[in-house]
Every structure is written in C-alpha cells, then in structure tokens.
Design a protein around this motif. Structure first.
Motif, PDB file in Angstrom:
ATOM      1  N   SER A  67      47.183  33.544  41.120  1.00 29.53           N
ATOM      2  CA  SER A  67      47.530  33.482  39.690  1.00 29.53           C
ATOM      3  C   SER A  67      47.705  34.880  39.110  1.00 29.53           C
ATOM      4  CB  SER A  67      46.438  32.732  38.922  1.00 29.53           C
ATOM      5  OG  SER A  67      46.334  31.393  39.363  1.00 29.53           O
ATOM      6  N   ASN A  68      46.805  35.794  39.472  1.00 28.64           N
ATOM      7  CA  ASN A  68      46.909  37.152  38.955  1.00 28.64           C
ATOM      8  C   ASN A  68      48.100  37.900  39.537  1.00 28.64           C
ATOM      9  OD1 ASN A  68      44.508  38.085  37.115  1.00 28.64           O
ATOM     10  ND2 ASN A  68      43.580  36.744  38.635  1.00 28.64           N
TER      11      ASN A  68
ATOM     12  N   THR B 284      42.664  44.445  36.732  1.00 32.26           N
ATOM     13  CA  THR B 284      41.198  44.375  36.722  1.00 32.26           C
ATOM     14  C   THR B 284      40.715  43.006  37.200  1.00 32.26           C
ATOM     15  OG1 THR B 284      41.091  45.938  34.881  1.00 32.26           O
ATOM     16  CG2 THR B 284      39.143  44.599  35.292  1.00 32.26           C
ATOM     17  N   ASP B 285      41.308  41.935  36.679  1.00 29.36           N
ATOM     18  CA  ASP B 285      40.915  40.586  37.097  1.00 29.36           C
ATOM     19  C   ASP B 285      41.187  40.369  38.584  1.00 29.36           C
ATOM     20  OD1 ASP B 285      39.962  39.822  34.627  1.00 29.36           O
ATOM     21  OD2 ASP B 285      41.841  38.917  33.978  1.00 29.36           O
ATOM     22  N   PHE B 286      42.345  40.838  39.040  1.00 33.80           N
ATOM     23  CA  PHE B 286      42.708  40.663  40.457  1.00 33.80           C
ATOM     24  C   PHE B 286      41.727  41.409  41.356  1.00 33.80           C
ATOM     25  CE2 PHE B 286      44.869  42.228  44.262  1.00 33.80           C
ATOM     26  CZ  PHE B 286      45.318  41.034  44.823  1.00 33.80           C
ATOM     27  N   MET B 287      41.455  42.664  41.038  1.00 33.45           N
ATOM     28  CA  MET B 287      40.545  43.450  41.872  1.00 33.45           C
ATOM     29  C   MET B 287      39.122  42.905  41.800  1.00 33.45           C
ATOM     30  SD  MET B 287      42.321  45.569  43.495  1.00 33.45           S
ATOM     31  CE  MET B 287      40.919  46.428  44.221  1.00 33.45           C
ATOM     32  N   GLY B 288      38.733  42.378  40.645  1.00 29.67           N
ATOM     33  CA  GLY B 288      37.406  41.797  40.534  1.00 29.67           C
ATOM     34  C   GLY B 288      37.225  40.617  41.471  1.00 29.67           C
ATOM     35  N   LEU B 289      38.218  39.738  41.517  1.00 32.84           N
ATOM     36  CA  LEU B 289      38.164  38.608  42.444  1.00 32.84           C
ATOM     37  C   LEU B 289      38.210  39.072  43.895  1.00 32.84           C
ATOM     38  CD1 LEU B 289      40.546  36.131  40.583  1.00 32.84           C
ATOM     39  CD2 LEU B 289      38.115  35.770  41.010  1.00 32.84           C
ATOM     40  N   LEU B 290      39.085  40.049  44.178  1.00 35.69           N
ATOM     41  CA  LEU B 290      39.268  40.501  45.559  1.00 35.69           C
ATOM     42  C   LEU B 290      38.013  41.179  46.102  1.00 35.69           C
ATOM     43  CD1 LEU B 290      41.275  40.880  47.917  1.00 35.69           C
ATOM     44  CD2 LEU B 290      41.909  43.078  46.884  1.00 35.69           C
TER      45      LEU B 290
ATOM     46  N   SER C 211      29.958  45.838  41.064  1.00 40.63           N
ATOM     47  CA  SER C 211      31.266  45.184  40.912  1.00 40.63           C
ATOM     48  C   SER C 211      31.209  44.089  39.868  1.00 40.63           C
ATOM     49  CB  SER C 211      31.725  44.606  42.259  1.00 40.63           C
ATOM     50  OG  SER C 211      31.850  45.613  43.237  1.00 40.63           O
ATOM     51  N   MET C 212      30.120  43.326  39.858  1.00 39.17           N
ATOM     52  CA  MET C 212      29.984  42.259  38.875  1.00 39.17           C
ATOM     53  C   MET C 212      29.951  42.816  37.446  1.00 39.17           C
ATOM     54  SD  MET C 212      29.619  39.287  40.542  1.00 39.17           S
ATOM     55  CE  MET C 212      28.608  38.198  39.575  1.00 39.17           C
ATOM     56  N   VAL C 213      29.222  43.904  37.257  1.00 41.18           N
ATOM     57  CA  VAL C 213      29.121  44.505  35.925  1.00 41.18           C
ATOM     58  C   VAL C 213      30.433  45.187  35.540  1.00 41.18           C
ATOM     59  CG1 VAL C 213      27.986  46.334  34.594  1.00 41.18           C
ATOM     60  CG2 VAL C 213      26.623  44.765  35.987  1.00 41.18           C
ATOM     61  N   PHE C 214      30.996  45.957  36.450  1.00 39.83           N
ATOM     62  CA  PHE C 214      32.228  46.701  36.161  1.00 39.83           C
ATOM     63  C   PHE C 214      33.382  45.756  35.850  1.00 39.83           C
ATOM     64  CE2 PHE C 214      36.262  48.415  37.732  1.00 39.83           C
ATOM     65  CZ  PHE C 214      36.382  49.548  36.944  1.00 39.83           C
ATOM     66  N   PHE C 215      33.650  44.812  36.754  1.00 37.16           N
ATOM     67  CA  PHE C 215      34.778  43.911  36.564  1.00 37.16           C
ATOM     68  C   PHE C 215      34.489  42.832  35.525  1.00 37.16           C
ATOM     69  CE2 PHE C 215      35.615  45.449  40.960  1.00 37.16           C
ATOM     70  CZ  PHE C 215      36.851  46.036  40.706  1.00 37.16           C
TER      71      PHE C 215
ATOM     72  N   THR D 242      33.515  33.246  35.888  1.00 35.67           N
ATOM     73  CA  THR D 242      34.560  33.347  36.906  1.00 35.67           C
ATOM     74  C   THR D 242      35.864  32.725  36.437  1.00 35.67           C
ATOM     75  OG1 THR D 242      32.831  33.206  38.599  1.00 35.67           O
ATOM     76  CG2 THR D 242      35.088  32.882  39.324  1.00 35.67           C
ATOM     77  N   TRP D 243      35.778  31.687  35.635  1.00 34.74           N
ATOM     78  CA  TRP D 243      36.992  31.040  35.136  1.00 34.74           C
ATOM     79  C   TRP D 243      37.804  31.966  34.243  1.00 34.74           C
ATOM     80  CZ3 TRP D 243      39.422  26.866  36.699  1.00 34.74           C
ATOM     81  CH2 TRP D 243      38.726  25.925  37.450  1.00 34.74           C
ATOM     82  N   ASN D 244      37.153  32.967  33.639  1.00 34.13           N
ATOM     83  CA  ASN D 244      37.891  33.907  32.806  1.00 34.13           C
ATOM     84  C   ASN D 244      38.966  34.635  33.617  1.00 34.13           C
ATOM     85  OD1 ASN D 244      37.859  35.546  30.100  1.00 34.13           O
ATOM     86  ND2 ASN D 244      37.881  37.077  31.720  1.00 34.13           N
ATOM     87  N   GLN D 245      38.626  35.028  34.842  1.00 32.73           N
ATOM     88  CA  GLN D 245      39.575  35.765  35.682  1.00 32.73           C
ATOM     89  C   GLN D 245      40.676  34.868  36.238  1.00 32.73           C
ATOM     90  OE1 GLN D 245      36.349  37.221  38.171  1.00 32.73           O
ATOM     91  NE2 GLN D 245      36.902  39.319  37.640  1.00 32.73           N
ATOM     92  N   ILE D 246      40.439  33.577  36.244  1.00 29.19           N
ATOM     93  CA  ILE D 246      41.453  32.644  36.738  1.00 29.19           C
ATOM     94  C   ILE D 246      42.362  32.175  35.610  1.00 29.19           C
ATOM     95  CG2 ILE D 246      41.781  30.366  37.797  1.00 29.19           C
ATOM     96  CD1 ILE D 246      39.232  30.844  39.363  1.00 29.19           C
TER      97      ILE D 246
END
Length: 364
Positions: free
Chosen positions: A54-55, A87-93, A125-129, A311-315
C-alpha cells in the motif's frame, strides 16, 4: 510497527528483572485458540505485505503527481506526504525484518540477544517510526494553516529543498527522542507476548519521564493537527461562500485539506487510545506508590491491543493519498474542477502586490 504476535516465551526470562527481558509475564494463561490467534506467522506476514504494498503504491502515485505540478504550495505539500509515506513504509519494513523471522524461528531472546542490542533497536524503531508520522501530520497541518490563513506572508523561498529540510528535522528530532533510553533515560524492554520491544511502563523515574514525554508529545501533535485543520477548513468554507463560492473553488486546496483531515482522523483513532493508556497507566502507578518489578497481566494485554491499533495507522495512511486524490474527488463531486487560485478569492489587492504575486505565480 507494533505487530506483537508470537507464542509466549519461556517464563525464565522473567527471572532477569534488570535486563530488557524481565518486566513482563510471558506465561499468561491462554487457551489453544487464543495462542494460535496470537502466534500466527502467516497473518503477520500478510498484514505486513499489505502495508508495504500500500505504501509503495501511494509513493508511486505521489511521485507521478509531483511531475505534473505548477503550484509551489502543492509541491511542498507533496514533499511532506512523500516523507510520511517513506516513514510508514520504512517503519513496517524495519520492524517486520525482526518480528516476522521470529514468528518462524521462535528464537530465544536471551540467547540471541544477551546484550539487549536487538531489543533496543526494535524499541527505538517503534518510538522513531511511531512519533514521526504524528509530528509530520502536525507540521503539514501548520503549513496549510499558514498557506490558507496568511497567504501573502509566506516566504517566497519555500521550496522542495526547504520542505525536505523540515522533514529531515522531524526525522532528526524523532531519532533523538528514540535514543534517550539507549542513553539512560528509561529503557526498552521485551513486551507480551514476546515478539516486540517498547518503552517500559514501570514507575521508576527514568521510565516515567520517558513514557510521559513520548505520550504527551504525541497527544500535543494530534491536538495541534486538529486545531490547525479545523481553522483551515473553516477559513476555506468562509472564503468560498463569501466570494460567490462554487464557481471560484480551487480543487487543489480542497484536495490537500481532505487528505490532511483524513490523516488526522486516522492518527486520532489509531494513536490516541495508546497515548492516553500510557499516560493513565504511568500516573496510576505513581499514585499507587508500589514499586512494581513486572507489569500486571491486564496491562500487558491492553498494551498489545493498542499497539495493534497503531499498526493500522501505517496501513491506512497510504490509502488517504490514493483515494483522496483530485481525480477521485472529481469523480465523486464533478463540481471540483480547476478554478482560479485562492488568491482570487480575496478582496482587490494593492496593484504592486498583485503584480508581484502574479510574477511569482508564473515562476512557480
């Protein structure tokens, strides 16, 4: 980020209270059905792939749109959107690169990561992303607020380069925030059910300060977005309706505000429960005055639920850019066609100022 799906680990990790493995009870009672639901590696893999695809699609749409722009304000806005998508893509990856392999290998954290380096990286990573999208959302809302409410006071040097510099500043600030536990303010610890690391909700001074800093910063970002977007929408509606409205509407202004409101609504629904939960839990533990060493089981389970909501926010974010594009909005509302700019909706300007703005518009 925030997948939080795995089997409970060996409870022996809880015997290490001063490491990153000893603050949760990883042997909470679950029946077979609940354990399978939590531990499904295929669900987490599919969930991650949907978010990544999606991203990527949203990034392709944004890059395609940026090549057809003549408006500097719209161009800078797309830079912020691209920063948010990246940011969302890298956070998931990044988080998936740690969590999904764990689902299939079920490695023992204490053996694989005795120094807590991997756990610290995952917590960072959780805090940053997590914090980046909230800050970028507030930044975008502030940029549109200035553009709509003070259209003649903005510097003409606002460009793609400056917009990227602002995005980089947000990334740098979030990075500094995420490094605080590594530098000694609070700590990152393994969380229930044993597949992810995050900040620690225990009542010692360092963890309390970091938890409140993270949560209050996120709440302030969401509230700022709400205030800026609300004022901007009201201003647009008032200006349009005061100046013969419908036939002088500029669809790019509407498109940007619809996207911003969509981002704000998603962030509010996905993030506010977690942020309020962190504040509430921290304050309650301080009032209780009980020096807990292990988080209560209910707190662990609620934290997992709220992280899954995050997590749904990034999707969902990328679908705001995909579905709320101008072409889609025009299909839903044919009246949204290319019109004169927002400049034409204001009263007659000083001739010299109008000539200046007209020349700048041609350069853009």
């Amino acid at each position: 980020m925030g997948w939080g799906d795995s089997e409970p680990l060996n409870a022996s990790l809880a015997s290490q209270p001063h490491s990153c493995f000893g603050v949760v009870n990883l042997s909470l009672s679950l029946n077979v059905t609940q354990r399978k639901a939590i531990a499904s590696p295929w669900f987490s893999t599919a969930f991650g792939l949907i978010g990544l695809c999606s991203n990527l699609f949203a990034l392709y749409v944004l890059l395609s749109s940026s090549r057809q722009l003549s408006s500097r304000s719209r161009s800078s806005f797309l830079v912020f959107l691209c920063g948010l998508v990246v940011t969302d893509f890298m956070g998931l990856l990044v988080t998936a690169a740690v969590i999904i392999p764990y689902h299939f290998t079920k490695f023992n954290w204490a053996e694989v990561d005795p120094g807590c380096h991997l756990c610290n990286f995952l917590g960072f990573s959780m805090v940053f992303f997590g914090q980046c999208p909230l800050l970028l959302g507030a930044t975008m809302a502030g940029e549109r607020f200035i553009g709509i409410n003070r259209p003649f006071s903005r510097s003409t040097s606002v460009s793609k380069r400056r917009a990227w510099a602002i995005v980089a500043t947000v990334w740098g600030f979030s990075c500094a925030l995420g490094l605080l536990p590594v530098l000694g303010l609070g700590r990152y610890t393994l969380q229930y059910p044993g597949s992810w690391c995050f900040l620690t909700l225990l009542p010692d001074a360092g963890n309390v300060i970091f938890c409140l800093l993270f949560a209050l910063l996120g709440v302030c970002s969401v509230l700022l977005s709400f205030v800026f977007n609300t004022v901007s929408v009201v201003t647009l509606c008032r200006v349009y309706h005061d100046r013969e409205s419908v036939q002088r509407r500029r669809d790019s202004e509407v498109e940007m505000m619809v996207q911003l409101v969509g981002i704000m609504v998603i962030a509010t629904i996905c993030w506010m429960p977690l942020l309020i939960f962190i504040i509430q839990t921290t304050v309650q533990q301080l009032r209780a005055g009980d020096p807990l060493q292990v988080l209560p089981g209910q707190t662990q389970q609620l934290l997992l639920i709220y992280i899954r909501m995050v997590t749904w926010n990034q999707i969902l974010d990328p679908w705001v850019y995909i579905l709320f594009r101008r072409a889609v909005l025009q299909r839903l509302h044919p009246g949204l066609r290319s019109r004169p700019s927002l400049l034409s909706l204001y009263p007659v300007l000083n001739p010299s100022l109008r000539r200046k703005l007209t020349q700048e518009g041609r350069l853009q």
